[in-house]
Design a protein around this motif. Structure first.
Motif, PDB file in Angstrom:
ATOM      1  N   GLY A  16       0.860  -1.175   0.000  1.00 35.88           N
ATOM      2  CA  GLY A  16       0.000   0.000   0.000  1.00 35.88           C
ATOM      3  C   GLY A  16       0.901   1.232   0.000  1.00 35.88           C
ATOM      4  O   GLY A  16       2.123   1.124  -0.183  1.00 35.88           O
ATOM      5  N   PRO A  17       0.339   2.420   0.206  1.00 32.48           N
ATOM      6  CA  PRO A  17       1.145   3.641   0.193  1.00 32.48           C
ATOM      7  C   PRO A  17       2.338   3.605   1.151  1.00 32.48           C
ATOM      8  O   PRO A  17       3.420   4.084   0.804  1.00 32.48           O
ATOM      9  N   ALA A  18       2.184   2.981   2.315  1.00 32.60           N
ATOM     10  CA  ALA A  18       3.290   2.929   3.278  1.00 32.60           C
ATOM     11  C   ALA A  18       4.436   2.076   2.738  1.00 32.60           C
ATOM     12  O   ALA A  18       5.598   2.501   2.748  1.00 32.60           O
ATOM     13  N   GLY A  19       4.117   0.885   2.253  1.00 31.51           N
ATOM     14  CA  GLY A  19       5.150  -0.008   1.735  1.00 31.51           C
ATOM     15  C   GLY A  19       5.826   0.558   0.499  1.00 31.51           C
ATOM     16  O   GLY A  19       7.046   0.496   0.359  1.00 31.51           O
ATOM     17  N   LEU A  20       5.038   1.159  -0.394  1.00 29.07           N
ATOM     18  CA  LEU A  20       5.607   1.710  -1.630  1.00 29.07           C
ATOM     19  C   LEU A  20       6.511   2.908  -1.334  1.00 29.07           C
ATOM     20  O   LEU A  20       7.570   3.073  -1.946  1.00 29.07           O
ATOM     21  N   SER A  21       6.089   3.745  -0.385  1.00 28.26           N
ATOM     22  CA  SER A  21       6.924   4.889  -0.007  1.00 28.26           C
ATOM     23  C   SER A  21       8.212   4.398   0.647  1.00 28.26           C
ATOM     24  O   SER A  21       9.296   4.938   0.403  1.00 28.26           O
ATOM     25  N   ALA A  22       8.100   3.362   1.473  1.00 26.00           N
ATOM     26  CA  ALA A  22       9.306   2.758   2.057  1.00 26.00           C
ATOM     27  C   ALA A  22      10.223   2.270   0.938  1.00 26.00           C
ATOM     28  O   ALA A  22      11.437   2.463   0.993  1.00 26.00           O
ATOM     29  N   ALA A  23       9.641   1.689  -0.105  1.00 24.11           N
ATOM     30  CA  ALA A  23      10.442   1.128  -1.200  1.00 24.11           C
ATOM     31  C   ALA A  23      11.198   2.221  -1.955  1.00 24.11           C
ATOM     32  O   ALA A  23      12.388   2.073  -2.228  1.00 24.11           O
ATOM     33  N   PRO A 265      -4.330   8.368  12.028  1.00 29.84           N
ATOM     34  CA  PRO A 265      -5.411   8.254  11.051  1.00 29.84           C
ATOM     35  C   PRO A 265      -5.046   7.311   9.902  1.00 29.84           C
ATOM     36  O   PRO A 265      -3.880   7.241   9.524  1.00 29.84           O
ATOM     37  N   TYR A 266      -6.027   6.606   9.370  1.00 27.36           N
ATOM     38  CA  TYR A 266      -5.814   5.737   8.217  1.00 27.36           C
ATOM     39  C   TYR A 266      -5.853   6.599   6.969  1.00 27.36           C
ATOM     40  O   TYR A 266      -6.899   6.787   6.354  1.00 27.36           O
ATOM     41  N   GLN A 267      -4.712   7.161   6.605  1.00 29.54           N
ATOM     42  CA  GLN A 267      -4.662   8.123   5.502  1.00 29.54           C
ATOM     43  C   GLN A 267      -3.421   7.878   4.658  1.00 29.54           C
ATOM     44  O   GLN A 267      -2.398   7.418   5.166  1.00 29.54           O
ATOM     45  N   ILE A 268      -3.507   8.235   3.387  1.00 30.68           N
ATOM     46  CA  ILE A 268      -2.418   7.959   2.440  1.00 30.68           C
ATOM     47  C   ILE A 268      -1.144   8.731   2.789  1.00 30.68           C
ATOM     48  O   ILE A 268      -0.049   8.180   2.806  1.00 30.68           O
ATOM     49  N   GLY A 269      -1.285  10.036   3.057  1.00 33.24           N
ATOM     50  CA  GLY A 269      -0.117  10.866   3.335  1.00 33.24           C
ATOM     51  C   GLY A 269       0.603  10.425   4.596  1.00 33.24           C
ATOM     52  O   GLY A 269       1.836  10.354   4.632  1.00 33.24           O
ATOM     53  N   LYS A 270      -0.161  10.119   5.610  1.00 35.73           N
ATOM     54  CA  LYS A 270       0.414   9.615   6.865  1.00 35.73           C
ATOM     55  C   LYS A 270       1.176   8.321   6.602  1.00 35.73           C
ATOM     56  O   LYS A 270       2.300   8.128   7.064  1.00 35.73           O
ATOM     57  N   ALA A 271       0.562   7.434   5.829  1.00 28.82           N
ATOM     58  CA  ALA A 271       1.187   6.139   5.531  1.00 28.82           C
ATOM     59  C   ALA A 271       2.479   6.342   4.747  1.00 28.82           C
ATOM     60  O   ALA A 271       3.514   5.752   5.063  1.00 28.82           O
ATOM     61  N   ALA A 272       2.432   7.202   3.718  1.00 30.44           N
ATOM     62  CA  ALA A 272       3.609   7.435   2.881  1.00 30.44           C
ATOM     63  C   ALA A 272       4.729   8.075   3.701  1.00 30.44           C
ATOM     64  O   ALA A 272       5.906   7.709   3.568  1.00 30.44           O
ATOM     65  N   GLY A 273       4.374   9.016   4.556  1.00 31.86           N
ATOM     66  CA  GLY A 273       5.365   9.665   5.416  1.00 31.86           C
ATOM     67  C   GLY A 273       6.028   8.662   6.348  1.00 31.86           C
ATOM     68  O   GLY A 273       7.246   8.651   6.507  1.00 31.86           O
ATOM     69  N   ALA A 278      10.401   4.945   8.062  1.00 30.74           N
ATOM     70  CA  ALA A 278      10.780   3.554   8.350  1.00 30.74           C
ATOM     71  C   ALA A 278      11.956   3.123   7.473  1.00 30.74           C
ATOM     72  O   ALA A 278      12.896   2.475   7.953  1.00 30.74           O
ATOM     73  N   ALA A 279      11.941   3.506   6.184  1.00 25.80           N
ATOM     74  CA  ALA A 279      13.019   3.112   5.271  1.00 25.80           C
ATOM     75  C   ALA A 279      14.338   3.756   5.681  1.00 25.80           C
ATOM     76  O   ALA A 279      15.390   3.109   5.667  1.00 25.80           O
ATOM     77  N   LEU A 280      14.287   5.030   6.060  1.00 24.66           N
ATOM     78  CA  LEU A 280      15.522   5.714   6.451  1.00 24.66           C
ATOM     79  C   LEU A 280      16.042   5.151   7.773  1.00 24.66           C
ATOM     80  O   LEU A 280      17.243   5.013   7.982  1.00 24.66           O
ATOM     81  N   SER A 281      15.125   4.796   8.675  1.00 25.04           N
ATOM     82  CA  SER A 281      15.539   4.163   9.931  1.00 25.04           C
ATOM     83  C   SER A 281      16.163   2.792   9.667  1.00 25.04           C
ATOM     84  O   SER A 281      17.171   2.432  10.280  1.00 25.04           O
ATOM     85  N   ALA A 282      15.559   2.045   8.746  1.00 24.00           N
ATOM     86  CA  ALA A 282      16.114   0.725   8.398  1.00 24.00           C
ATOM     87  C   ALA A 282      17.499   0.889   7.773  1.00 24.00           C
ATOM     88  O   ALA A 282      18.423   0.134   8.083  1.00 24.00           O
TER      89      ALA A 282
ATOM     90  N   TYR B  54       9.571  11.141  -3.171  1.00 25.43           N
ATOM     91  CA  TYR B  54       8.226  11.515  -2.721  1.00 25.43           C
ATOM     92  C   TYR B  54       7.247  10.675  -3.531  1.00 25.43           C
ATOM     93  O   TYR B  54       7.136  10.845  -4.758  1.00 25.43           O
ATOM     94  N   LEU B  55       6.564   9.770  -2.863  1.00 30.08           N
ATOM     95  CA  LEU B  55       5.773   8.744  -3.564  1.00 30.08           C
ATOM     96  C   LEU B  55       4.749   9.362  -4.514  1.00 30.08           C
ATOM     97  O   LEU B  55       3.919  10.168  -4.118  1.00 30.08           O
ATOM     98  N   GLY B  56       4.836   8.984  -5.782  1.00 32.13           N
ATOM     99  CA  GLY B  56       3.867   9.440  -6.776  1.00 32.13           C
ATOM    100  C   GLY B  56       4.503  10.324  -7.833  1.00 32.13           C
ATOM    101  O   GLY B  56       3.938  10.503  -8.914  1.00 32.13           O
TER     102      GLY B  56
END
Lengths: 290, 290
Positions: A16-23, A265-273, A278-282, B54-56
């Motif tokens: 979803g947006p969170a995983g893709l933004s992490a990628a 909140p269950y929201q796209i921007g929050k998830a992507a952020g 998470a990716a930078l922390s990893a 930035y995703l998208g």
């Protein structure tokens, strides 16, 4: 082959947006990683008729935005695989992700698995590991010659039930999936809503809305989204979500999380952020390990 | 006129990715709000040659992405104003934002002011309110007939120095701005790098790189970004950033924060995600107040 096992820097579970933004951020940091998604991809996003609050896109449909997101990871040549994770094991210095017959190993994880719309049944959580299971491959062999029930909300779950039907003596199934004749012969379909898993210290039965009951020793639950704390043991939760700090680190070293599974909140921007953090922390975790 | 004062639901201070994302989400929740930005808008974003994480949007320049962001708030008819906030006062049940001669009042705030690249001087923080000031309009009158220095990194700061030069006996200025002849006559320009604000319990002087010193009773500092805990008193910080929880609430009720000012990583997606959370938290705060 075991000594040639590849160990990735990172596996991202969920697309979803969170995983893709992490990628896209893991790619920016040159991590050796793979992202695992399921089909259909992020149904919640795909079904949104109009989205106006993801910064940079105004008046866009969920389908279009989802296409932009996937186009982004394709342009970056990111290793994306449609695979469902059954279970994750902590091996001390690495994590193993079990997917059917295949295993992937990584030094760090980002869990971006979303949340399930389907409610947990009363009695279910208390009896996890004592008859309640989320993985037929893992736990199926324990039920040889016994009676089990499957609560099935995914197509993969239907396949798991076929597998179980070859092991168990009798298999009941409650499902919203289409079943072909081949399966129907092997299982007993129950067309009632289950309301409780019964049993004290081990599963004894399944109770239905009409107060009827069946006696079973195992209940296999296949929901579209496996709650992350059931995918992997030892993760702390808080208000039914994975507990994370501001670096998106979970309670387990090397495991990060992002998106709906970490809370509202269950929201796209929050998830992507969160996926980005998470990716930078990893990346910084991997760098310290090297 | 005071009894007809308009009180907004929300004022968003800052129009980088965090502030703009907060704005599109405040619009989605129908809040009565205004967003205050500065010119030039978010220089850090504008200067980025190529952004891939930035995703998208893949392979986009900072300028193009900034245009997409501003286009988004324009399409939603969001009330955006180019105004610099000098000071924010907590009035108990509301907040007043002082901007030159004008004041805006609101029930809640989102601080998305970014971070300053310019270092704080040794001695500066210890003497805030005891001779160190960030607001000529607020504190200028205290220096009638006295000697002050201005450290000026903004064009508005230059104007503030002109104002001070009419009040104070003598004004020194250290600046990277162009000054016109009109100002040059009224102030004494110092072309050396300041290294310390001196004084025990009140400002006594300003020390320079060559160990020379001037005696002053006030030091006015005008940086592009005013650290948020100096914009408003009573905000807790942690590792030089505003302390926030996962709902982006600061230590002060009704005040939320987002973006670089809340901590690392300094990234667009992180900022936008936090802006979204802050806006939704503000909306829920406003709803409870009504």
């Amino acid at each position: 082959m075991a000594n040639q096992e590849k160990v990735y820097d990172l596996v991202i579970v969920g697309a979803g947006p969170a995983g893709l933004s992490a990628a896209v951020n893991a790619a920016a940091r040159n991590l050796d990683f793979v992202i695992l998604g399921s089909d259909p991809r992020s149904p919640k996003l795909l079904q949104a008729p109009e989205i106006n609050n993801y910064l940079g896109y105004v008046n866009i449909s969920g389908k279009e935005l989802s296409d932009k997101f996937f186009n982004h990871i394709q342009k970056l040549d990111i290793d994306y695989r449609e695979q469902r994770v059954d279970n994750i094991y902590d091996q001390g210095d690495r994590f193993s992700l079990l997917m059917g017959d295949e295993t992937i190993t990584a030094h760090s994880l980002i869990l971006a698995v979303g949340v399930s719309n389907e409610q947990t049944l009363p009695g279910e959580e208390e009896l996890v590991g004592q008859g309640v299971s989320y993985c037929a491959t893992c736990d199926g062999p324990l039920y040889r010659g016994k009676t089990v029930a499957g609560l099935v909300h995914t197509d993969e779950g239907v396949e798991d039930i076929i597998y179980l039907s070859d092991i168990a003596e009798q298999v009941y199934i409650v499902t919203d999936r289409e079943l072909d004749d081949n399966i129907v012969k092997k299982v007993e379909i129950i067309d009632k809503e289950p309301v409780r898993v019964t049993g004290e210290n081990k599963v004894e039965g399944l109770k239905f809305e009409d107060d009827s009951m069946i006696e079973v020793e195992g209940v296999f639950v296949f929901r579209r989204v496996t709650p992350p704390d059931k995918l992997m043991s030892g993760l702390e939760t808080e208000d039914d979500h994975l507990k994370v700090n501001r670096s998106m680190a979970t309670s387990k070293e090397g495991v990060f999380a992002a998106g709906d599974c970490t809370g509202f909140p269950y929201q796209i921007g929050k998830a992507a952020g969160e996926g980005q953090i998470a990716a930078l922390s990893a990346a910084s975790y991997i760098q310290k390990k090297r």
